[in-house]
Design an enzyme around this catalytic site. Structure first.
Site, PDB file in Angstrom:
ATOM      1  N   LYS A 136       0.845  -1.188   0.000  1.00  0.00           N
ATOM      2  CA  LYS A 136       0.000   0.000   0.000  1.00  0.00           C
ATOM      3  C   LYS A 136       0.888   1.248   0.000  1.00  0.00           C
ATOM      4  CE  LYS A 136      -3.882  -2.051   2.567  1.00  0.00           C
ATOM      5  NZ  LYS A 136      -4.921  -1.907   1.532  1.00  0.00           N
ATOM      6  N   ARG A 191      -9.937 -11.866   1.763  1.00  0.00           N
ATOM      7  CA  ARG A 191     -10.740 -12.934   1.168  1.00  0.00           C
ATOM      8  C   ARG A 191     -10.036 -14.283   1.259  1.00  0.00           C
ATOM      9  NH1 ARG A 191     -10.895  -9.750  -4.449  1.00  0.00           N
ATOM     10  NH2 ARG A 191     -10.804  -8.062  -2.912  1.00  0.00           N
TER      11      ARG A 191
HETATM   12  N1  BES Z   1      -8.103  -4.063   4.213  1.00  0.00           N
HETATM   13  C1  BES Z   1      -8.243  -3.695   2.847  1.00  0.00           C
HETATM   14  C2  BES Z   1      -9.559  -2.960   2.579  1.00  0.00           C
HETATM   15  C3  BES Z   1      -9.673  -1.612   3.220  1.00  0.00           C
HETATM   16  C4  BES Z   1      -9.334  -0.487   2.510  1.00  0.00           C
HETATM   17  C5  BES Z   1     -10.171  -1.475   4.489  1.00  0.00           C
HETATM   18  C6  BES Z   1      -9.464   0.758   3.071  1.00  0.00           C
HETATM   19  C7  BES Z   1     -10.290  -0.230   5.061  1.00  0.00           C
HETATM   20  C8  BES Z   1      -9.951   0.880   4.355  1.00  0.00           C
HETATM   21  C9  BES Z   1      -8.198  -4.926   1.953  1.00  0.00           C
HETATM   22  O1  BES Z   1      -7.387  -5.945   2.412  1.00  0.00           O
HETATM   23  C10 BES Z   1      -7.650  -4.483   0.636  1.00  0.00           C
HETATM   24  O2  BES Z   1      -6.522  -4.107   0.599  1.00  0.00           O
HETATM   25  N2  BES Z   1      -8.480  -4.563  -0.398  1.00  0.00           N
HETATM   26  C11 BES Z   1      -8.069  -4.167  -1.696  1.00  0.00           C
HETATM   27  C12 BES Z   1      -8.535  -5.236  -2.654  1.00  0.00           C
HETATM   28  C13 BES Z   1      -7.914  -5.129  -4.013  1.00  0.00           C
HETATM   29  C14 BES Z   1      -6.421  -5.393  -3.942  1.00  0.00           C
HETATM   30  C15 BES Z   1      -8.561  -6.122  -4.946  1.00  0.00           C
HETATM   31  C16 BES Z   1      -8.708  -2.826  -2.016  1.00  0.00           C
HETATM   32  O3  BES Z   1      -9.827  -2.567  -1.567  1.00  0.00           O
HETATM   33  O4  BES Z   1      -8.065  -2.026  -2.669  1.00  0.00           O
HETATM   34 MN    MN Z   2      -5.378  -5.676   1.810  1.00  0.00          MN
END
Ligand code: BES
Ligand code: MN
Ligand code: ZN
Length: 490
Positions: free
Chosen positions: A272, A346
């Site tokens: 991230k 997931r």
């Molecule tokens: N934990 C994150 C989702 C999230 C994002 C929670 C912002 C709280 C605030 C999750 O694990 C994630 O990173 N999801 C990705 C999925 C993508 C890589 C397909 C996302 O939402 O960008």
């Molecule tokens: Mn994630």
């Protein structure tokens, strides 16, 4: 803060602070507030006529009765117009009144159950909402509420049972939500998978739950290749928590609740950005809510059999971590091509959903901060609700409405899973595109279910940036009140 219910006249309460309430656009104060007005020689009516006191939602007026009633100070909190009134207005009003009382240095507080009997709100419901709003509004991370005692008063002894019941429920539910808030607000070096396991063990001791804590070796023996892949780079050891409340001695098919327990989500190799990374300590909000629900169920001695599952690990980076292109095998043999190590929630949920099957569940509900996309779609106002069973969806939706932990149903259409077709595995963990992100993630999860199932994506509602009503800056504890209501009515 000790919360109790007593049958006595609130105006005779020997407390430092008494809280009463007022509707907007009513021309005269009624009930206890009306009696108070008469004892004060009509000052409330005068203030209303002058427009200084309006009953507007969350308006708080402070009066000093100087002996006319027993309390040192009286707070009059606005409930808004009677025609749009409900338990949510009570929770919000109670929270702002409670915080104002604390600011004024209150230690011993008495209150009426706001709005009982108006717009179909029973005394029990009003009492529950008053206690919930007060306790949640006074919540502070790492500190107590700052008020010694909070006493709900109702003069009619014939109503004491209903009052007591509401207080008992409100107090239990607020305690469960506060536990969830604490866990989410704790930093990731404190709220580790092992910490969550210790909390689960504490709940088991307190309430007689069955508990088992699986480590890496245990997860290997269960074939949890997806969970283990996410955990591979983790410095804090992963834990797979199972907590069971079984008053039926195994006779009843359980409700299973599953919480995503990523104690810190760096994204892994699909790293991230640095912006807001600290908020990824909140990626175990689903796990925290599930543990909070178990606290409520334990305190209220629910007659339902409930199993809580929490796959817990951090998603960090080291040389042995999993990578995009890896092919994993989940506990049911499904192979998964990793496109993004940031779509880790997931993966750990897939193994947990497979594990849930062995309990022959009546229904399974998972809570997860799964996608940024659900935040884009619904923001702070609602969780995304995905469900393969209309009766279950309706039950959850009505609990969501009742508790005002709102959930908005989104589709589980095959189009969303089609984008996960892989050349090298049964499916990919991400389409690699942002399109329909929350629905695609839910579609991935559905592949691992074989029972009535619902998924609540709580990424957008897990926390708030500033205090408002009974939500205090930081974790909301979202899902505890919703699921506690659902379990109770199931
Ligand atoms: N934990 C994150 C989702 C999230 C994002 C929670 C912002 C709280 C605030 C999750 O694990 C994630 O990173 N999801 C990705 C999925 C993508 C890589 C397909 C996302 O939402 O960008
Ligand atoms: Mn994630
Ligand atoms: Zn995550």
């Amino acid at each position: 803060m000790e919360v109790t219910a007593v049958a006595s006249n609130p105006l005779a309460a020997g407390v430092d602070t008494l809280i009463v309430s007022l509707f907007e656009r009513g021309n005269t104060p009624s009930g206890v507030t009306g009696t108070l007005d008469r004892k004060l020689g009509g000052v409330i009516g005068e203030l209303m006529a002058a427009g200084d006191v309006s009953g507007r939602a969350e308006e708080v007026s402070v009066l000093y009765p100087r002996g006319a009633v027993a309390a040192t100070r009286v707070l009059i909190v606005g409930l808004g117009p009677a025609n749009t009134f409900g338990s949510e207005a009570v929770r919000r009003a109670s929270a702002v009144a409670g915080r104002r009382a604390r600011e004024l240095g209150a230690r011993k507080v008495a209150s009426v159950a706001h709005g009982a009997g108006v717009s179909g709100l029973s005394l029990g419901e009003a009492a529950q909402a008053t206690v919930e709003g007060t306790r949640l509004g006074l919540y502070r991370f790492g500190e107590d509420a700052g008020i010694e005692s909070f006493t709900l008063m109702e003069e009619d002894p014939g109503k004491l049972d209903a009052l007591r019941d509401g207080v008992r429920w409100g107090d239990a539910v607020a305690e469960g939500a506060s536990l969830a808030r604490d866990l989410v607000n704790r930093p990731a070096n404190v709220a580790t998978p092992e910490h969550l396991a210790e909390i689960a063990q504490g709940l088991a001791r307190d309430h007689g739950f069955r508990v088992s804590i699986g480590d890496r070796a245990w997860a290997e023996s269960e074939g949890m290749g997806a969970f283990l892949a996410v955990a591979r780079a983790a410095g804090h050891e992963p834990r797979f928590i199972t907590l069971e409340h079984d008053p039926s001695g195994g006779k009843e098919a359980p409700l299973v609740i599953v919480g995503k327990g990523i104690t810190f989500d760096s994204g892994g190799l699909s790293i991230k950005g640095r912006q807001g990374l600290e908020s990824m300590k909140q990626d175990m909000a689903g796990a925290a809510a599930v543990l909070g629900v178990m606290r409520v169920i334990g305190r209220l001695r629910s007659p339902r059999r409930v199993v809580a599952l929490v796959p817990a690990t951090e998603n960090v980076i080291d040389a042995f971590g999993y990578r995009p292109s890896d092919v994993l095998t989940a506990a049911d043999g499904t192979t998964i091509e990793v496109i993004s190590t940031d779509a880790e929630g997931r993966l750990i949920l897939a193994d947990a959903l497979v594990y849930a099957k062995r309990f022959k569940p009546r229904a399974v509900v998972d809570l997860a901060t799964l996608t940024g996309a659900v935040d884009v779609a619904l923001g702070n106002a609602a969780a995304g609700l995905f469900c393969n069973d209309d009766a279950l969806a309706d039950a959850l939706a009505s609990s969501a409405t009742r508790t005002f932990e709102r959930a908005w149903r989104l589709p589980l259409w095959p189009e969303y899973v089609r984008v996960l077709e892989s050349d090298v595995a049964d499916l990919k963990n991400s389409s690699g595109k942002p399109s329909g992100g929350a629905c695609v993630a839910a579609g991935f999860l559905e592949r691992f279910t074989s029972y009535p199932w619902a998924h609540l994506d709580i990424a957008g509602v897990r926390a708030v940036d500033s205090t408002e009503g009974y939500k205090v800056k930081g974790s909301t504890g979202f899902g505890v009140r919703l699921l506690a209501d659902w379990v109770t009515r199931s």
